[in-house]
Design an enzyme around this catalytic site. Sequence first.
Site, PDB file in Angstrom:
ATOM      1  N   LYS A  30      37.737  12.204 -87.750  1.00  0.00           N
ATOM      2  CA  LYS A  30      36.996  10.934 -87.700  1.00  0.00           C
ATOM      3  C   LYS A  30      37.965   9.788 -87.992  1.00  0.00           C
ATOM      4  O   LYS A  30      38.652   9.791 -89.024  1.00  0.00           O
ATOM      5  CB  LYS A  30      35.870  10.987 -88.732  1.00  0.00           C
TER       6      LYS A  30
HETATM    7  O1  G3P Z   1      27.162   7.940 -90.454  1.00  0.00           O
HETATM    8  C1  G3P Z   1      27.396   6.709 -91.059  1.00  0.00           C
HETATM    9  C2  G3P Z   1      26.593   6.598 -92.270  1.00  0.00           C
HETATM   10  O2  G3P Z   1      27.007   7.502 -93.248  1.00  0.00           O
HETATM   11  C3  G3P Z   1      26.456   5.239 -92.810  1.00  0.00           C
HETATM   12  O3  G3P Z   1      25.158   5.167 -93.223  1.00  0.00           O
HETATM   13  O4  G3P Z   1      23.273   4.266 -94.457  1.00  0.00           O
HETATM   14  O5  G3P Z   1      25.620   3.954 -95.324  1.00  0.00           O
HETATM   15  O6  G3P Z   1      24.828   2.702 -93.325  1.00  0.00           O
HETATM   16  P1  G3P Z   1      24.699   3.951 -94.127  1.00  0.00           P
END
Ligand code: G3P
Length: 217
Positions: free
Chosen positions: A87
């Site tokens: 990634k």
């Molecule tokens: O896959 C990306 C994710 O982990 C981010 O999620 O909820 O932190 O925006 P969030």
Amino acid sequence: MKFFIDTANLEQIKEAQDLGVLDGVTTNPSLMAKEGITGTDNILKHYVNICNIVTGDVSAEVIATDFKGMVNEGEMLASLHPQIVVKIPMIKDGVKALKYFSDKGIKTNCTLVFSAGQALLAAKAGATYVSPFLGRLDDINQDGIDLIEQIVYIYQNYDFGTQVLAASIRSPLHIVRCAEAGADVATCPLNAILDLLKHPLTDSGLAKFLADAKGTK
Ligand code: G3P
């Protein structure tokens, strides 16, 4: 649409795997830190543990932000297990690293994508997956689903092989909207996947069926 789980929590990964609908896992440094996984050795072991639970792709994020560092780190991550996907953040050296890994046949996931232009660059560089963060766009009053639709449209125009991996999903509605938009993958927290199950008419209908089966009222 493939379902990935977006967590480094082994119990939640096992629960999603046991449900029988899991196609892979995504992690990031914040999710690893949330589980208290720190230090290179522990982080690497944790990735292998995750790979041993699931059968699909497991995204492991590089910390380096320069080309050479990303290449070194990505090669080390890819050598851990055949299911590892490297990634890489959407930055200039990241685009170069995507191309490097693509040429070597190593799978990649381009993360922190917030615009169609960034997604176009990731596809040109041969990324296996591109991760638009729809919840974080919603957070700043920009419709994240619009971006998913735009990227799907552009990739279809040119038959790009890069898969649209909708990320930063927060709700079951996000998952359904991603499916409508034609995302290849949705990576979700476990609760968003389980919330897909819920409907009050299912609960009341089942209660009535069970009561009728027992001959009770
Ligand atoms: O896959 C990306 C994710 O982990 C981010 O999620 O909820 O932190 O925006 P969030």
